[in-house]
Design an enzyme around this catalytic site. Structure first.
Site, short mmCIF file in Angstrom:
data_model
loop_
_atom_site.label_atom_id
_atom_site.label_comp_id
_atom_site.label_asym_id
_atom_site.label_seq_id
_atom_site.Cartn_x
_atom_site.Cartn_y
_atom_site.Cartn_z
N GLU A 312 0.82 -1.09 -0.14
CA GLU A 312 -0.21 -0.07 -0.05
C GLU A 312 0.89 1.26 0.16
OE1 GLU A 312 -4.03 0.08 2.26
OE2 GLU A 312 -2.72 1.01 3.50
N GLU A 315 2.29 1.54 -3.44
CA GLU A 315 1.25 2.19 -4.45
C GLU A 315 1.12 3.71 -4.06
OE1 GLU A 315 -2.69 0.49 -3.34
OE2 GLU A 315 -3.60 1.47 -4.88
N CYS A 339 -8.27 -1.82 4.31
CA CYS A 339 -8.11 -3.08 4.84
C CYS A 339 -9.31 -3.45 5.86
CB CYS A 339 -6.81 -3.30 5.59
SG CYS A 339 -6.10 -1.89 6.34
N SER A 359 -7.18 2.09 -1.97
CA SER A 359 -6.03 1.40 -2.42
C SER A 359 -6.43 0.03 -2.88
CB SER A 359 -5.20 0.97 -0.90
OG SER A 359 -4.12 0.09 -1.15
N LYS A 398 -15.26 -9.72 8.21
CA LYS A 398 -14.35 -10.54 7.54
C LYS A 398 -14.72 -11.75 7.04
CE LYS A 398 -10.60 -8.12 8.16
NZ LYS A 398 -9.69 -7.59 7.21
N GLU A 401 -16.05 -10.80 3.60
CA GLU A 401 -14.78 -10.66 2.81
C GLU A 401 -14.24 -11.81 1.96
OE1 GLU A 401 -11.12 -9.16 4.66
OE2 GLU A 401 -10.57 -7.97 2.93
N GLU A 406 -13.76 -12.54 -5.76
CA GLU A 406 -12.59 -12.27 -6.25
C GLU A 406 -11.43 -12.57 -5.41
OE1 GLU A 406 -14.90 -10.24 -5.31
OE2 GLU A 406 -14.25 -8.33 -4.34
N CYS A 556 -10.20 -1.82 14.76
CA CYS A 556 -10.22 -3.39 14.93
C CYS A 556 -10.59 -3.72 16.27
CB CYS A 556 -9.24 -4.20 14.22
SG CYS A 556 -8.77 -3.47 12.64
#
Ligand code: SF4
Ligand code: SF4
Ligand code: SF4
Ligand code: FES
Length: 641
Positions: A312, A315, A339, A359, A398, A401, A406, A556
């Site tokens: 990241e 990037e 994230c 990102s 999560k 996710e 993908e 988190c």
């Protein structure tokens, strides 16, 4: 905690009439500034506007509550907190009674006891569920109150059959409205804290229920799977989708190689499930417990948090190079972190035209999954088809996710099961393991090496702090100028925080950054993220470079899979534990992680953002929009109704 109060005030979207009255600015010597009231014979000096409930708590008098929650605006709907106030004809709800004069209050009397008992019995009349099979057994506020008030029979009757189908459509959150007591904490959480608005109370009187838009399955509305509603629900009406059965089966299958990555925030919180104080970090005891349960390897998500910083961060530097040195106006800045899967779904729904700012780096959970079934499998000569990759996460999003289509760049499902802190605690208890008294164990090699920078990802501002520790040093060749690597400007719990850092004396290859003032921002809770995105859409952030967003309050550590209860003080204690653990480590910068260096030397040979790392460690997003097709009513995975 003044900061937390500011956070609550800033994020409240409740009507002004329902907001908590803030009295912090009233000077002590101002007329009417302080008032002395009498509670159960005890004199208590309080600031004007303090509620009776708050005043009682100041002198450790416990008044029961159900709809009240320290994170939320007032509702005043359950009435369990009633007290007697002199000169008031009826009992008064203490949570919503502001003190404006010297009054006498009684928090306990035969009349109050009868009223509270009746309220509990009325709630139980319509409550359908069995405690022994309920996720909240032994941690249910209704159950506790029924016990404390000696409710052992159904005075007003009891329904014999469920009234509502369970909604098991979501990958993350299950809803059983038969256990709902209509306290509306979930509604206020979803609207106020998260500004999503997926839930609302519909209908009137006995027909009232908590529902979604057009009563559609949760999976088909704008829910971002954050699980914050679960954390604030007093009963088992809301729960996360528990994958423990599938994991037990994999552990029992000798052919399977079952590995787990553990994220930092669960390690700072799981002790609460075993009676430890909030803020007790049990990282190495947890490793022992996980091994005893039967996992083959225990690894550290901090490893891929470090990798995230490399990908990241690179990037970001590439975007800055194009924008500053190349004067390319098409570059999307500020870059925003990706994230937090609740945040990613939020932007997909509510700001789909701004996905270019995200990102493309996968979250640490998903990077780990992709590496486990490629580099790790190859090195250890294991067929990736036999690897069962589990993640211990603080987060219910999560679960969604890891199901995204993908997320299979390894050729397999990168992460098979996302397990929350509460769910792993359940598995540990099922084995009769006494977590607080276990010996310590280290993580396994090679994916068990993580830095303190990866660890602070667990707290709001942590990704930004980790990025600054690495990016500043890579660009200037010098350590970031913060005492003991504490990047204080991005720490804290205010909903939105801004910071800037002037880059001077860069290394030759980063000359284009010489003299640039790097402007960054941190937001937590999607209500704050929404404010940031509105500023971005209005062009107010054109001079910003990098923004960290976490979907959950506190980051988190306040995730929807963390131990219940939650509140500002509990989250504060967990954050402290994370920073303390960071300072106990020698390795505190992502780019110094020796296994991260090794993986770039041996596997991602083109370095960060190269072809292979792009294939395995980066992803794309879906512009979902918020307009839902109301005809689509098909239930999703695991539907039981
Ligand atoms: S919600 Fe509470 S009272 Fe109801 S079944 Fe679950 S544990 Fe029991
Ligand atoms: S999981 Fe989050 S977005 Fe979904 S209903 Fe609950 S609070 Fe709202
Ligand atoms: S689902 Fe839970 S939080 Fe929401 S109203 Fe019902 S009991 Fe309260
Ligand atoms: S806790 Fe006061 S009315 Fe519900």
């Amino acid at each position: 905690m003044a900061d937390n109060k500011a956070f609550a005030r800033e994020t409240s979207r409740a009507p002004v009439s329902q907001r908590r009255q803030e009295t912090g600015e009233i000077k002590k010597d101002a007329i009417g500034g302080d008032i002395t009231v009498n509670i159960d014979g005890i004199a208590v000096k309080v600031a004007m506007g303090t509620t009776i409930l708050e005043a009682a708590r100041m002198v450790n008098i416990k008044i029961p509550t159900l709809c009240q929650h320290d994170d939320l605006c007032l509702a005043g709907v359950c009435r369990i907190c009633v007290v007697e106030v002199d000169n008031e004809r009826t009992l008064q709800a203490s949570c919503s009674y502001p003190i404006f004069g010297p009054i006498n209050i009684r928090t306990y009397s035969p009349r109050i006891r009868r009223a509270r008992r009746n309220i509990i019995q009325l709630l139980l009349r319509n409550h359908y569920g069995e405690c022994y099979s309920c996720a909240r057994n032994n941690n249910c506020e209704l159950q506790v109150l029924a016990k404390e008030y000696g409710v052992t029979s159904y005075k007003f009757g009891h329904i014999k059959a469920p009234r509502y189908d369970k909604d098991q459509s979501s990958y993350a959150v299950e809803r059983d409205m038969n256990k709902c007591i209509l306290c509306r904490r979930c509604v206020r959480t979803c609207i106020d804290l998260q500004e999503v608005g997926a839930l609302e109370a519909v209908h009137r009187g006995a027909g009232t229920k908590i529902s979604t838009y057009m009563d559609m399955p949760l999976n088909d509305v704008v829910c971002i799977n954050c699980g914050q509603c679960i954390n604030r629900c007093p009963t088992g009406a809301l729960k996360a989708k528990d994958p423990a059965e599938g994991i037990w089966k994999a552990i029992e299958d000798a052919k399977k190689h079952v590995i787990i990555q553990t994220a930092p925030s669960p390690r700072a919180a799981i002790g609460e499930e075993f009676g430890l104080k909030p803020g007790t970090s049990v990282t190495k005891k947890l490793n022992t417990a996980i091994k005893r349960i039967g996992f083959d390897k225990v690894f550290d998500t901090n490893f891929t948090a470090d990798l995230t910083i490399m990908e990241e961060g690179t990037e970001l530097l590439l975007r800055l190079k194009k924008a500053i040195a190349g004067k390319d106006k098409s570059v999307r800045l500020p870059q925003i972190t990706s994230c937090s899967p609740g945040w990613v779904k939020f932007i997909e729904h509510f700001y789909p035209g701004r996905l270019g700012h995200l990102s493309t780096a996968k979250s640490p959970q998903q990077m780990f999954g992709a590496i486990a079934k490629t580099w790790y499998a190859e090195r250890n000569n294991i067929d990736p088809a036999d690897i069962v990759s589990v993640s211990l996460m603080p987060c219910s999003a999560k679960k969604f996710e890891c199901q995204r289509p993908e997320m299979n760049s390894s050729g397999y499902k990168d992460v098979d099961y996302a397990l929350t802190t509460r769910e792993l605690a359940g598995m540990i208890k099922e084995c009769g393991i006494d977590l607080p008294n276990l010996p310590l164990s280290d993580f396994d090699d090679p994916l068990g090496t993580g830095s303190g920078a990866g660890l602070v990802f667990g707290a709001t501002g942590g990704v930004m702090e980790a990025a600054i520790r690495t990016a500043y040093e890579l660009v200037t060749g010098r350590e970031a100028p913060f005492e003991n690597l504490r990047v204080m400007p991005v720490r804290g719990v205010e909903g939105i925080r801004k910071a800037q850092i002037i880059i001077k004396d860069t290394l030759e290859q980063w000359k284009f950054l010489e003299g640039v003032t790097l402007k960054v921002m941190v937001a937590h809770g999607t209500a704050n993220a929404k404010k940031v995105m509105d500023m971005l859409c209005e062009g107010q952030l054109d001079d910003y470079h990098f923004i960290e967003v976490m979907a959950c309050p506190g980051g988190c550590i306040g995730g929807g899979g963390q131990p219940i209860p939650t509140g500002p003080d509990i989250r504060g204690a967990r954050i402290k534990a994370i920073y303390a653990e960071d300072e106990s480590l020698v390795l505190r910068k992502s780019h110094e992680n020796p296994v991260v260096k090794q993986i770039y030397e041996q596997y991602f040979k083109e370095g960060p953002c190269g072809h292979l790392s792009h294939k395995l460690l980066h992803t794309g997003y879906t512009a979902r929009g918020k307009w839902i097709n109301v005809k689509k009513t098909k239930r999703g995975p695991g539907s039981g109704s």
